[in-house]
Motif scaffolding. Structure first.
Motif, PDB file in Angstrom:
ATOM      1  N   PRO A   1       0.798  -1.230   0.000  1.00  0.00           N
ATOM      2  CA  PRO A   1       0.000   0.000   0.000  1.00  0.00           C
ATOM      3  C   PRO A   1       0.828   1.276   0.000  1.00  0.00           C
ATOM      4  O   PRO A   1       0.362   2.313  -0.506  1.00  0.00           O
ATOM      5  CB  PRO A   1      -0.832  -0.124   1.283  1.00  0.00           C
ATOM      6  CG  PRO A   1      -0.874  -1.588   1.575  1.00  0.00           C
ATOM      7  CD  PRO A   1       0.441  -2.125   1.112  1.00  0.00           C
ATOM      8  N   ARG A   2       2.039   1.243   0.551  1.00  0.00           N
ATOM      9  CA  ARG A   2       2.834   2.471   0.632  1.00  0.00           C
ATOM     10  C   ARG A   2       3.592   2.771  -0.654  1.00  0.00           C
ATOM     11  O   ARG A   2       4.236   3.815  -0.755  1.00  0.00           O
ATOM     12  CB  ARG A   2       3.829   2.390   1.789  1.00  0.00           C
ATOM     13  CG  ARG A   2       3.201   2.433   3.169  1.00  0.00           C
ATOM     14  CD  ARG A   2       4.283   2.543   4.230  1.00  0.00           C
ATOM     15  NE  ARG A   2       5.059   3.777   4.090  1.00  0.00           N
ATOM     16  CZ  ARG A   2       6.254   3.968   4.647  1.00  0.00           C
ATOM     17  NH1 ARG A   2       6.818   2.989   5.342  1.00  0.00           N
ATOM     18  NH2 ARG A   2       6.888   5.114   4.493  1.00  0.00           N
ATOM     19  N   LEU A   3       3.534   1.864  -1.630  1.00  0.00           N
ATOM     20  CA  LEU A   3       4.314   2.022  -2.850  1.00  0.00           C
ATOM     21  C   LEU A   3       3.374   2.214  -4.034  1.00  0.00           C
ATOM     22  O   LEU A   3       2.406   1.476  -4.203  1.00  0.00           O
ATOM     23  CB  LEU A   3       5.186   0.786  -3.064  1.00  0.00           C
ATOM     24  CG  LEU A   3       6.191   0.810  -4.215  1.00  0.00           C
ATOM     25  CD1 LEU A   3       7.215   1.923  -4.015  1.00  0.00           C
ATOM     26  CD2 LEU A   3       6.897  -0.541  -4.297  1.00  0.00           C
ATOM     27  N   ALA A   4       3.672   3.215  -4.868  1.00  0.00           N
ATOM     28  CA  ALA A   4       2.819   3.495  -6.028  1.00  0.00           C
ATOM     29  C   ALA A   4       3.695   3.846  -7.228  1.00  0.00           C
ATOM     30  O   ALA A   4       4.824   4.300  -7.080  1.00  0.00           O
ATOM     31  CB  ALA A   4       1.859   4.645  -5.723  1.00  0.00           C
ATOM     32  N   LEU A   5       3.136   3.640  -8.409  1.00  0.00           N
ATOM     33  CA  LEU A   5       3.810   3.987  -9.662  1.00  0.00           C
ATOM     34  C   LEU A   5       3.063   5.136 -10.314  1.00  0.00           C
ATOM     35  O   LEU A   5       1.838   5.069 -10.495  1.00  0.00           O
ATOM     36  CB  LEU A   5       3.836   2.778 -10.601  1.00  0.00           C
ATOM     37  CG  LEU A   5       4.389   3.016 -12.010  1.00  0.00           C
ATOM     38  CD1 LEU A   5       5.845   3.450 -11.957  1.00  0.00           C
ATOM     39  CD2 LEU A   5       4.228   1.760 -12.866  1.00  0.00           C
TER      40      LEU A   5
ATOM     41  N   VAL B   1       6.409   7.060  -4.230  1.00  0.00           N
ATOM     42  CA  VAL B   1       5.909   7.042  -5.605  1.00  0.00           C
ATOM     43  C   VAL B   1       7.079   7.007  -6.574  1.00  0.00           C
ATOM     44  O   VAL B   1       7.947   7.886  -6.550  1.00  0.00           O
ATOM     45  CB  VAL B   1       5.020   8.267  -5.893  1.00  0.00           C
ATOM     46  CG1 VAL B   1       4.498   8.213  -7.325  1.00  0.00           C
ATOM     47  CG2 VAL B   1       3.856   8.327  -4.908  1.00  0.00           C
ATOM     48  N   LEU B   2       7.119   5.984  -7.435  1.00  0.00           N
ATOM     49  CA  LEU B   2       8.134   5.891  -8.481  1.00  0.00           C
ATOM     50  C   LEU B   2       7.637   6.656  -9.701  1.00  0.00           C
ATOM     51  O   LEU B   2       6.477   6.494 -10.114  1.00  0.00           O
ATOM     52  CB  LEU B   2       8.371   4.441  -8.895  1.00  0.00           C
ATOM     53  CG  LEU B   2       9.351   3.615  -8.069  1.00  0.00           C
ATOM     54  CD1 LEU B   2       8.691   3.205  -6.769  1.00  0.00           C
ATOM     55  CD2 LEU B   2       9.783   2.385  -8.846  1.00  0.00           C
ATOM     56  N   ALA B   3       8.517   7.463 -10.269  1.00  0.00           N
ATOM     57  CA  ALA B   3       8.152   8.223 -11.456  1.00  0.00           C
ATOM     58  C   ALA B   3       9.288   8.189 -12.459  1.00  0.00           C
ATOM     59  O   ALA B   3      10.437   8.486 -12.108  1.00  0.00           O
ATOM     60  CB  ALA B   3       7.810   9.663 -11.092  1.00  0.00           C
ATOM     61  N   ASN B   4       8.974   7.838 -13.683  1.00  0.00           N
ATOM     62  CA  ASN B   4       9.945   7.868 -14.783  1.00  0.00           C
ATOM     63  C   ASN B   4      10.128   9.330 -15.174  1.00  0.00           C
ATOM     64  O   ASN B   4       9.219   9.957 -15.711  1.00  0.00           O
ATOM     65  CB  ASN B   4       9.391   7.040 -15.951  1.00  0.00           C
ATOM     66  CG  ASN B   4      10.403   6.870 -17.062  1.00  0.00           C
ATOM     67  OD1 ASN B   4      11.335   7.656 -17.206  1.00  0.00           O
ATOM     68  ND2 ASN B   4      10.203   5.846 -17.875  1.00  0.00           N
TER      69      ASN B   4
END
Length: 207
Positions: free
Chosen positions: A49-53, A113-116
């Motif tokens: 839940p704490r990780l998002a793309l 949040v991972l962001a390219n």
């Protein structure tokens, strides 16, 4: 967002405190395999839940061959940008890219949040978010050329010219962690490194 010193640039990250969010910018040249490593790393981590793309908006149709993104034409993108629909936007290789404002709300709510991202957008990202994690994914030029050529969008001469123009990594002052991955070998190795890094941020020890 106030800076959090729980990470050390260039070192192994310490777990983020509960409720502390972070934008993790994944950068690197076209053909480095950013989307592949992100996808495989998230598969390794499972439901978290704490990780998002971050789902980007790009002025290019989604072709189903690389990242899943939303699309706008140039006029629609410019209008959305003027109306404040993006927390970050930038131009590269004749295209416009945007991160929707919901990503800032996700980070504020404590998600990682991972962001390219483009390396040229890192300064604006650091200023906007107050702190920033960076993952740089690279590969030798001959590997990049072969991977981009396989997409069939550009000539080899155009590809080599684009790679030659790539900007060096210059982390902004707000950077709290940097991970560099050479993805010239099996993608599984790079994905393991990325998953371990994200797991450390989450306070998880991966098998």
């Amino acid at each position: 967002m106030s800076p959090d010193r729980s990470l050390s640039p260039g070192g192994n990250p310490s777990p983020l405190a509960p409720g502390a969010g972070l934008l993790v910018a994944v950068v690197g040249p076209s053909g480095a395999g950013k989307d592949t490593l992100i996808r495989l790393a998230l598969e390794r981590l499972g439901i978290e839940p704490r990780l998002a793309l971050a789902r980007r908006v790009v002025t290019r149709p989604c072709d189903g061959q690389s990242e899943e993104h939303d699309s706008l034409d140039e006029a629609g993108f410019a209008q959305a940008e003027a109306e404040g629909a993006f927390c970050l936007s930038w131009r590269a290789h004749g295209l416009a890219y945007g991160l929707p404002t919901r990503i800032e709300r996700q980070v504020d709510a404590g998600q990682i949040v991972l962001a390219n991202l483009s390396r040229r957008a890192l300064g604006e990202a650091g200023a906007r978010f107050g702190r920033l994690g960076i993952v740089e994914i690279t590969a030798p030029p001959n590997v990049l050329v072969a991977r981009i050529a396989a997409r069939g969008r550009e000539t080899e001469a155009d590809i080599r010219a684009r790679i030659a123009r790539s900007a060096p990594l210059s982390p902004p002052p707000q950077t709290v962690s940097v991970l560099r991955i050479d993805n010239s070998g099996p993608a599984e190795q790079g994905a393991d490194a990325l998953a371990a890094h994200l797991g450390a941020l989450l306070g998880r020890v991966l098998p």
